[in-house]
Scaffold this motif. Structure first.
Motif, PDB file in Angstrom:
ATOM      1  N   ASP A 326     -20.741   8.267   0.181  1.00 28.85           N
ATOM      2  CA  ASP A 326     -19.324   8.588   0.313  1.00 28.85           C
ATOM      3  C   ASP A 326     -19.097   9.364   1.615  1.00 28.85           C
ATOM      4  O   ASP A 326     -19.740  10.391   1.863  1.00 28.85           O
ATOM      5  N   ARG A 328     -16.724  11.605   4.100  1.00 31.06           N
ATOM      6  CA  ARG A 328     -15.578  12.501   4.118  1.00 31.06           C
ATOM      7  C   ARG A 328     -15.365  13.015   5.537  1.00 31.06           C
ATOM      8  O   ARG A 328     -16.295  13.026   6.355  1.00 31.06           O
ATOM      9  N   GLU A 329     -14.165  13.461   5.811  1.00 33.85           N
ATOM     10  CA  GLU A 329     -13.857  13.956   7.153  1.00 33.85           C
ATOM     11  C   GLU A 329     -14.796  15.078   7.568  1.00 33.85           C
ATOM     12  O   GLU A 329     -15.268  15.139   8.704  1.00 33.85           O
ATOM     13  N   ASP A 331     -17.815  15.532   6.912  1.00 38.30           N
ATOM     14  CA  ASP A 331     -19.215  15.173   7.144  1.00 38.30           C
ATOM     15  C   ASP A 331     -19.586  15.263   8.616  1.00 38.30           C
ATOM     16  O   ASP A 331     -20.767  15.406   8.955  1.00 38.30           O
TER      17      ASP A 331
END
Length: 381
Positions: A326, A328-329, A331
């Protein structure tokens, strides 16, 4: 919007972990309004002034520079510091952390926060008594790989967990892991002495036990064995070139830890093997269950080292099929930055604390007792 958390950073010089990994994410737009640096402390006046000048330019305001024997205490007592960041060698952690706690400041301290279970527990107790928040630099539980592994286990994708086996073989490169195996840089040679408590067992094994406990829970008993297969260590310069100096090593370069889990995975077998000095670097981690198996391994693009604790995401498979991670911003902040992001959330954040570090250190303490007793199985107190 809350005012930014004002950081005083002990150990922020021109190079090292703080300069290359801890502090850079704070200038990302996701974090730049949540933190600001107001003070630094280093050993020498020259490095403190250089660091203060650099970060004054980067932050756009004056950053104070403290140095010398009283530098950590002076920084901790600075009224413009809210959170004291300790990024120095493990033997110096308590000396740097204690003034911050005494001053009532929140603290960040690198893993391992103490040289022993007793010292880490002493830090945690002092912080609790003073009512300060703590965050520990064992940030890899923020990795997308680790989060997905926990999701797969918790959702029952592998059924009842039977065992978990982790193998990490670490190479020694000029930029990372400079103190193990056949060679060491001069600035990391202190870790060759087992009495300085900066070893494969306390550092790398501790990091991986933190991840393991996050996914599977705590061990209830453990046995351990260590070995020194490369007792004579060649000192190299920053480019990996031999200087001609040889140092006798007393810290282990091979660690094997076995045990059993308690809690919801009671009885499952655990094996952790951390080693240095091999021809190639690799990382393999299996979680076997009655209904499936999770496999994690290094990606070729990560290079031969395959650093897992701090940065790179790994290849994750469920029953031999790759599982997407997954995205996400946040990361883009990598694990160090994501930990800062969680700490900024206050009580709602999820991050490693001194309290949990004590739990991990209980396993390491049992491992030390097992090693001293010839590998006998020891209950984790």
């Amino acid at each position: 919007m809350s005012p930014p958390i004002r950081l005083g950073v002990i150990g922020l010089s021109s190079s090292g972990w703080a300069a290359t990994s801890l502090i850079p994410p704070l200038f990302d737009p996701l974090l730049s309004d949540k933190y600001t640096i107001t003070a630094v402390a280093t050993r020498s006046e020259t490095s403190a002034q250089a660091s203060a000048t650099k970060y004054s330019e980067l932050t756009g305001h004056k950053v104070k520079g403290y140095y010398g024997e009283n530098g950590a205490k002076d920084l901790a007592n600075d009224s413009e510091v809210d959170l004291v960041v300790v990024s120095v060698k493990i033997p110096d952690h308590w000396k740097a952390v204690k003034p911050a706690i005494d001053a009532g400041k929140d603290i960040f301290v690198e893993w391992s926060p103490g040289r022993s279970l007793e010292e880490t527990a002493k830090m945690a107790e002092a912080a609790k008594a003073k009512g300060v928040r703590t965050i520990v630099g064992a940030q890899s539980s923020h990795s997308a790989t680790i989060r997905k592994m926990k999701e797969l286990v918790d959702s029952g994708k592998v059924g009842k967990v039977i065992s978990t086996n982790l193998v990490r073989t670490s190479l020694v490169l000029p930029s990372v892991l400079k103190f193990i195996g056949k060679t060491s840089t001069e600035d990391s040679a202190y870790a060759l002495d087992i009495n300085n408590d900066a070893t494969l067992l306390t550092i790398l094994t501790g990091h991986h036990l933190t991840n393991l406990s996050y996914i599977l829970g705590e061990l209830k008993e453990v046995s351990a064995t260590t070995a020194i297969l490369f007792p004579n260590v060649q000192i190299v310069d920053a480019n990996g070139k031999a200087t001609g100096e040889i140092i006798k090593k007393t810290a282990p370069d091979q660690v094997i830890l076995t045990g059993t889990l308690g809690g919801r995975h009671d009885g499952a077998i655990v094996t952790v093997h951390i080693q240095a000095g091999a021809a190639t670097g690799r990382f393999l981690w299996f979680i076997d269950g009655e209904d499936g198996v999770i496999e994690v391994k290094n990606r070729p693009e990560n290079g031969p080292q395959g650093v897992f604790v701090g940065f790179n995401e790994m290849k994750l498979l469920l029953n031999n099929e790759e599982v997407g991670l997954d995205q996400r911003e946040e990361d883009r902040l990598r694990n160090t930055g994501k930990a800062w992001l969680e700490f900024a959330k206050g009580d709602k954040g999820q991050y490693e604390t001194l309290e949990h570090s004590v739990v991990v250190w209980r396993v390491l303490d049992a491992a030390f007792k097992s090693i001293a007793d010839g590998g006998r199985k020891i209950a984790v107190a």
